[in-house]
Design a protein around this motif. Sequence first.
Motif, short mmCIF file in Angstrom:
data_model
loop_
_atom_site.label_atom_id
_atom_site.label_comp_id
_atom_site.label_asym_id
_atom_site.label_seq_id
_atom_site.Cartn_x
_atom_site.Cartn_y
_atom_site.Cartn_z
N ASN B 348 -10.20 81.20 -85.12
CA ASN B 348 -10.10 82.67 -85.10
C ASN B 348 -10.93 83.22 -83.95
O ASN B 348 -12.03 82.78 -83.69
CB ASN B 348 -10.63 83.23 -86.42
CG ASN B 348 -9.78 82.80 -87.59
OD1 ASN B 348 -8.54 82.89 -87.54
ND2 ASN B 348 -10.40 82.30 -88.65
N GLY B 349 -10.37 84.21 -83.27
CA GLY B 349 -11.09 84.83 -82.16
C GLY B 349 -10.84 84.12 -80.84
O GLY B 349 -11.24 84.60 -79.79
N ILE B 350 -10.18 82.97 -80.89
CA ILE B 350 -9.81 82.28 -79.64
C ILE B 350 -8.29 82.12 -79.60
O ILE B 350 -7.63 82.55 -78.66
CB ILE B 350 -10.54 80.94 -79.49
CG1 ILE B 350 -12.05 81.22 -79.43
CG2 ILE B 350 -10.06 80.20 -78.23
CD1 ILE B 350 -12.94 80.04 -79.24
N PHE B 351 -7.74 81.54 -80.68
CA PHE B 351 -6.28 81.41 -80.76
C PHE B 351 -5.69 82.26 -81.89
O PHE B 351 -4.48 82.42 -81.96
CB PHE B 351 -5.90 79.94 -80.99
CG PHE B 351 -6.42 79.02 -79.92
CD1 PHE B 351 -5.85 78.99 -78.66
CD2 PHE B 351 -7.49 78.19 -80.18
CE1 PHE B 351 -6.33 78.14 -77.69
CE2 PHE B 351 -7.99 77.34 -79.21
CZ PHE B 351 -7.41 77.31 -77.95
N GLY B 352 -6.53 82.72 -82.79
CA GLY B 352 -6.05 83.50 -83.93
C GLY B 352 -6.79 84.82 -84.06
O GLY B 352 -7.82 85.04 -83.40
N LYS B 365 -12.80 93.37 -85.21
CA LYS B 365 -11.53 92.65 -85.12
C LYS B 365 -11.72 91.47 -84.17
O LYS B 365 -12.24 91.65 -83.06
CB LYS B 365 -10.43 93.54 -84.52
CG LYS B 365 -10.08 94.72 -85.42
CD LYS B 365 -8.95 94.37 -86.39
CE LYS B 365 -8.69 95.54 -87.31
NZ LYS B 365 -9.01 95.35 -88.70
N LEU B 366 -11.30 90.30 -84.63
CA LEU B 366 -11.27 89.16 -83.72
C LEU B 366 -9.86 89.11 -83.14
O LEU B 366 -8.88 89.17 -83.88
CB LEU B 366 -11.54 87.85 -84.47
CG LEU B 366 -12.90 87.68 -85.15
CD1 LEU B 366 -12.96 86.31 -85.85
CD2 LEU B 366 -14.03 87.80 -84.15
N LYS B 367 -9.80 89.02 -81.82
CA LYS B 367 -8.48 88.95 -81.17
C LYS B 367 -8.39 87.66 -80.38
O LYS B 367 -9.39 87.21 -79.82
CB LYS B 367 -8.31 90.14 -80.23
CG LYS B 367 -8.26 91.47 -80.95
CD LYS B 367 -7.57 92.53 -80.09
CE LYS B 367 -7.61 93.87 -80.77
NZ LYS B 367 -8.70 94.71 -80.31
N PRO B 368 -7.19 87.08 -80.30
CA PRO B 368 -7.10 85.83 -79.53
C PRO B 368 -7.33 86.09 -78.04
O PRO B 368 -6.92 87.13 -77.53
CB PRO B 368 -5.66 85.36 -79.80
CG PRO B 368 -4.93 86.54 -80.34
CD PRO B 368 -5.93 87.47 -80.92
N CYS B 369 -8.00 85.15 -77.38
CA CYS B 369 -8.14 85.29 -75.93
C CYS B 369 -7.36 84.20 -75.20
O CYS B 369 -7.28 84.19 -73.98
CB CYS B 369 -9.60 85.31 -75.52
SG CYS B 369 -10.53 83.87 -76.06
N ILE B 371 -3.56 81.75 -75.46
CA ILE B 371 -2.27 81.61 -76.16
C ILE B 371 -2.32 80.33 -76.98
O ILE B 371 -2.63 79.26 -76.46
CB ILE B 371 -1.10 81.56 -75.14
CG1 ILE B 371 -1.08 82.89 -74.37
CG2 ILE B 371 0.23 81.33 -75.83
CD1 ILE B 371 -0.32 82.82 -73.07
N ALA B 372 -2.03 80.49 -78.28
CA ALA B 372 -2.21 79.35 -79.20
C ALA B 372 -1.26 78.19 -78.89
O ALA B 372 -1.65 77.04 -78.93
CB ALA B 372 -2.02 79.83 -80.63
N GLY B 373 -0.04 78.46 -78.58
CA GLY B 373 0.92 77.37 -78.36
C GLY B 373 1.39 76.80 -79.67
O GLY B 373 2.54 76.91 -80.03
N GLY B 374 0.53 76.19 -80.43
CA GLY B 374 0.90 75.62 -81.73
C GLY B 374 -0.15 75.93 -82.77
O GLY B 374 -1.10 76.66 -82.52
N GLY B 375 0.03 75.36 -83.94
CA GLY B 375 -0.95 75.54 -85.02
C GLY B 375 -0.78 76.86 -85.74
O GLY B 375 -0.09 77.77 -85.27
N LEU B 376 -1.39 76.93 -86.89
CA LEU B 376 -1.34 78.15 -87.72
C LEU B 376 -2.77 78.61 -88.02
O LEU B 376 -3.69 77.80 -88.04
CB LEU B 376 -0.64 77.85 -89.05
CG LEU B 376 0.84 77.47 -89.01
CD1 LEU B 376 1.29 77.04 -90.41
CD2 LEU B 376 1.69 78.63 -88.53
N SER B 377 -2.90 79.89 -88.29
CA SER B 377 -4.22 80.41 -88.68
C SER B 377 -4.50 80.05 -90.13
O SER B 377 -3.58 79.71 -90.89
CB SER B 377 -4.25 81.92 -88.51
OG SER B 377 -3.33 82.50 -89.41
#
Lengths: 124, 389
Positions: B348-352, B365-369, B371-377
């Motif tokens: 969370n906060g990096i990809f989620g 609010k934690l925001k992604p910095c 792009i996750a590409g894969g995986g789920l939060s």
Amino acid sequence: MGISSFIQSPAYEVMILIVPDIFQSSAGYAGKFSEAYQNASAQIYLDHEDMKEWSIKDGSKVELFTDFGEVVLTARESEEEHRGIGLMPPSVYSMRILSLDNLHPAKIRRSKGEVAGIREIIGK
Amino acid sequence: MSTKLTTTCPGCSCICDDIEVSVEDSKIKSVSNACRKGAALFLNAKPQSNDGIDDEIDEAIEILRRAKKPAIFGLDNTTIEAQQIAIEIAKELDCLIDDYSRILYGDLLDLVLSSKIPTCTLDDVRDRADISIFWGSDAMNSQPRHLSKFSYFPRGEHKQKGWEFDRHAVVIDLYRSSSAKVCSEFFKIDQGGDAAFMDAILGTLSGKPPSSKELLRLINEIKKANFGVIFAGSGLISGLNRDTEKLVGFMEKLNEYSEFCTIPMVKAYNMRGFVETINDSGLERGEPFPQALVNQDVDAALIVGADPLSDLPFPVSRKLREIKTIVIDPRTTPTTEIADVAIHSVINGIFGEGSVRRMDGVEFKLKPCCIAGGGLSDEAILKRIMEGL
Ligand code: SF4
């Protein structure tokens, strides 16, 4: 093999206090099975006078034991005075010997053993 | 090409929202403004893949369906949205749900939330606090930017001269911690000596002779202060033998001399969020998780964002090996290694993304910095488990 290898070093009483350590927690982000995290976790900070009295040198190995188990750790000389108290970060090493109380009585002695890896401690 | 972003750090309960990262190909290349811990969190962040995640979620659902005495534990290192779904799962399964707050702080957070102990925000501290007392807490190692952002070094609205002239910081602990080395004053107390030290402070405030010059200096600082804060750590709670009523009484008396608040120095980035969320839900948590494990009242545990093998004593954590264990965590830990099912979520906060509460209850609010590409939060994984149940 000399007789000295059968004689165990004397054991001393020490209270274990679990304290946070920024170096250990930072190393945890690099991986909780990394060498850096393991080295930062498998150590105990001891009081200078205690170390002198117990003939434990900075960087040497010690065995810490309680009714719950024992672990081999690297002894580190603390910059601060805290006689009778050993400081350890939270990790599988400190948790291995703890009861459910906060200050945990344990015994410490010099050791010729090796620090076990985290996988070995958790049996994986 | 690298992109520069300002983002929020989920490294501890300070929730610093001024972290600058430079991102290249979904990888964080550099970090500024963060402490050592925050920087390590960002620089070591790795994306997840979706490989095997459907099977892992199915397996988790199956374990929970079959369990007679399931339990949910952890949740201090995840978002409020994920915590809400975990609470829904607990209702669905009619099972206990718990975090580390009761283990480490007893009922301190409840006392603060119910206003039995007065509290304030960290912004109030930065702007107004004359005296910060770290009691059984070591901010320098647990919340490393606390002193520089809020409690000692910064200039604030009414504190323009900062630590040199405007602020006094005191550490009360069993040993001289890193925080004690940088603060103005340190009081070393013996294990269990916290209540006696409170009595000594109140006694001297009421006119009894002080036991030392140092105590007299502290009393003078307390008397001089218009506004003071006690940053209560787990060390204080265990030093009081979990008798938090003693702290309630102490705060009442202290407030007869000047305005004093308490902020619980929780370590995990969203422990405060969990306690508020579960209190709002009206759900009873049930037996404390460590106790339930020892009493064999749990036959399957769903652990979210926690590593009990590394922070619960062995007589407790070894019980996890005797039951079915599901762990949702972005990283590989000793507990994911012994789990029957380990589901790696995104950080969370990096990809989620999601909401969290800082140690003083302020929401961020934690925001992604990246792009996750894969995986789920954690939230998405828990939602799928809930749907499956
Ligand atoms: S103090 Fe906490 S939130 Fe701030 S950068 Fe460090 S770890 Fe992150």
